[in-house]
Design an enzyme around this catalytic site. Structure first.
Site, PDB file in Angstrom:
ATOM      1  N   TYR A 166       0.841  -1.204   0.000  1.00  0.00           N
ATOM      2  CA  TYR A 166       0.000   0.000   0.000  1.00  0.00           C
ATOM      3  C   TYR A 166       0.876   1.254   0.000  1.00  0.00           C
ATOM      4  O   TYR A 166       0.658   2.179  -0.789  1.00  0.00           O
ATOM      5  CB  TYR A 166      -0.912  -0.007   1.228  1.00  0.00           C
ATOM      6  CG  TYR A 166      -1.735   1.254   1.370  1.00  0.00           C
ATOM      7  CD1 TYR A 166      -2.870   1.455   0.588  1.00  0.00           C
ATOM      8  CD2 TYR A 166      -1.379   2.250   2.286  1.00  0.00           C
ATOM      9  CE1 TYR A 166      -3.618   2.619   0.710  1.00  0.00           C
ATOM     10  CE2 TYR A 166      -2.122   3.410   2.416  1.00  0.00           C
ATOM     11  CZ  TYR A 166      -3.240   3.588   1.626  1.00  0.00           C
ATOM     12  OH  TYR A 166      -3.990   4.739   1.748  1.00  0.00           O
ATOM     13  N   LYS A 170       1.200   4.322  -2.972  1.00  0.00           N
ATOM     14  CA  LYS A 170       0.979   5.754  -2.756  1.00  0.00           C
ATOM     15  C   LYS A 170       2.245   6.568  -3.053  1.00  0.00           C
ATOM     16  O   LYS A 170       2.163   7.714  -3.507  1.00  0.00           O
ATOM     17  CB  LYS A 170       0.503   5.993  -1.328  1.00  0.00           C
ATOM     18  CG  LYS A 170      -0.891   5.447  -1.042  1.00  0.00           C
ATOM     19  CD  LYS A 170      -1.956   6.103  -1.909  1.00  0.00           C
ATOM     20  CE  LYS A 170      -3.354   5.671  -1.519  1.00  0.00           C
ATOM     21  NZ  LYS A 170      -4.418   6.346  -2.304  1.00  0.00           N
TER      22      LYS A 170
END
Length: 248
Positions: A166, A170
C-alpha cells in the site's frame, strides 16, 4: 446549456472521505459528480446531497475498468461540457501481512491497479474536459505512509508501520503527481497530492481517527485553490485548518 458553477468529479464518492469531499465542494457551490463503482450506492449518496441543497449527480465509474472510465467521461462531456475539479479519491488497502517477505503479490497488484493505474486511467480520460476549464484542479488522495523521508526517519510515527504494498502504491502516486503537475502547468492546471490523516472509515475498519469531514479538508482546499496556489505539492491540514506541506 452553459453551467456557470464549478463542476467537480470525485471518485469513490458514495461514502467516507469521498462523500465528505463531495459534500464540502457542493456546499461551496460546485456541481458535484459522484463517481461510484456501484451506481445504486452512488444514486443513494447523490440523493442524500440533493436533500441538503447540493447539485449532485452519480455516474458509474470503476477506476480499474477502462470501458467504465471512458463511458463516465462521455457522460460528463455530454451533460457538462467541461470539468473544473477532479479528485482521485478511490483507493484500495488490504490488511497488513506479518512481513513484506510474506505479502501477497496478488494483493499488491490489485492495490497498484486501483491506487496508481486507476488514477492515471481516470486522469487521462478526463484531461480533455479539464483542459476546457479556465482553472482546472486535480487532487490525488495520497497518504502519510507514502513519504520516503518519514519512512527513513526513526523519529517518525510511521517508522514501524508495515503496509509495504500500500505504501509503495501511494509513493508511486506521488511521483505521478509531480510529473503531471510539471506537464500541465502551462495549461494552468494545478496538480497536488494530499494526506487526509488517520481517518475513521470503512477502509480503516472504522477504528481510531478523525471524521471523514476532517479527512476531506485538505483535498477540498487544494481543489479550490486560487491562481497563485501551489502545484506539485504534498499537503495535509493542521489542527487549525491551515494547509501544511509534507515531506515527499
Amino acid at each position: 446549456m452553459i453551467h456557470t458553477s464549478p463542476i467537480a468529479l470525485v471518485t469513490g464518492a458514495n461514502k467516507g472521505i469521498g462523500l465528505a469531499i463531495a459534500r464540502q465542494l457542493g456546499a461551496a457551490g460546485h456541481t458535484v459528480w459522484l463517481g461510484c463503482r456501484d451506481i445504486s450506492r452512488g444514486v443513494m449518496a447523490a440523493r442524500e446531497l440533493l436533500g441538503i441543497g447540493i447539485d449532485a449527480h452519480a455516474v458509474q465509474l470503476d477506476v480499474k475498468d477502462g470501458a467504465s472510465v471512458s463511458s463516465a467521461a462521455q457522460i460528463l462531456e455530454s451533460e457538462m461540457g467541461r470539468l473544473d475539479v477532479l479528485v482521485n479519491n478511490a483507493g484500495l488497502m488490504f490488511a497488513p501481512s506479518p512481513s513484506l517477505a510474506e505479502e501477497s503479490i496478488d494483493e499488491m497488484q490489485r492495490m497498484f491497479d486501483t491506487n496508481v493505474f486507476g488514477v492515471m486511467r481516470v486522469t487521462q480520460a478526463f484531461l480533455p474536459l479539464l483542459r476546457k476549464s479556465k482553472a482546472a484542479r486535480i487532487v490525488m488522495m495520497s497518504s502519510g505512509l507514502s513519504s520516503l523521508t518519514d519512512a527513513l526517519d526513526m523519529r517518525s510515527e510511521t517508522w514501524t508501520v508495515g503496509f509495504g504494498g500500500y505504501c509503495a502504491s501511494k509513493t508511486a502516486l506521488n511521483m505521478l503527481t509531480v510529473k503531471l503537475a510539471k506537464e500541465l502547468e502551462p495549461d494552468g492546471i494545478k496538480v497536488n497530492a494530499v494526506d487526509p490523516g488517520l481517518t475513521s472509515t470503512d477502509m480503516t475498519g472504522n477504528g481510531p481517527g478523525h471524521s471523514p469531514e476532517d479527512g476531506a479538508r485538505p483535498a477540498v482546499a487544494l481543489a479550490t485553490t486560487h491562481a497563485y496556489g501551489p502545484t506539485a505539492g504534498f499537503f495535509a491540514c493542521a489542527p487549525s485548518g491551515e494547509l501544511v506541506q509534507k515531506n515527499w
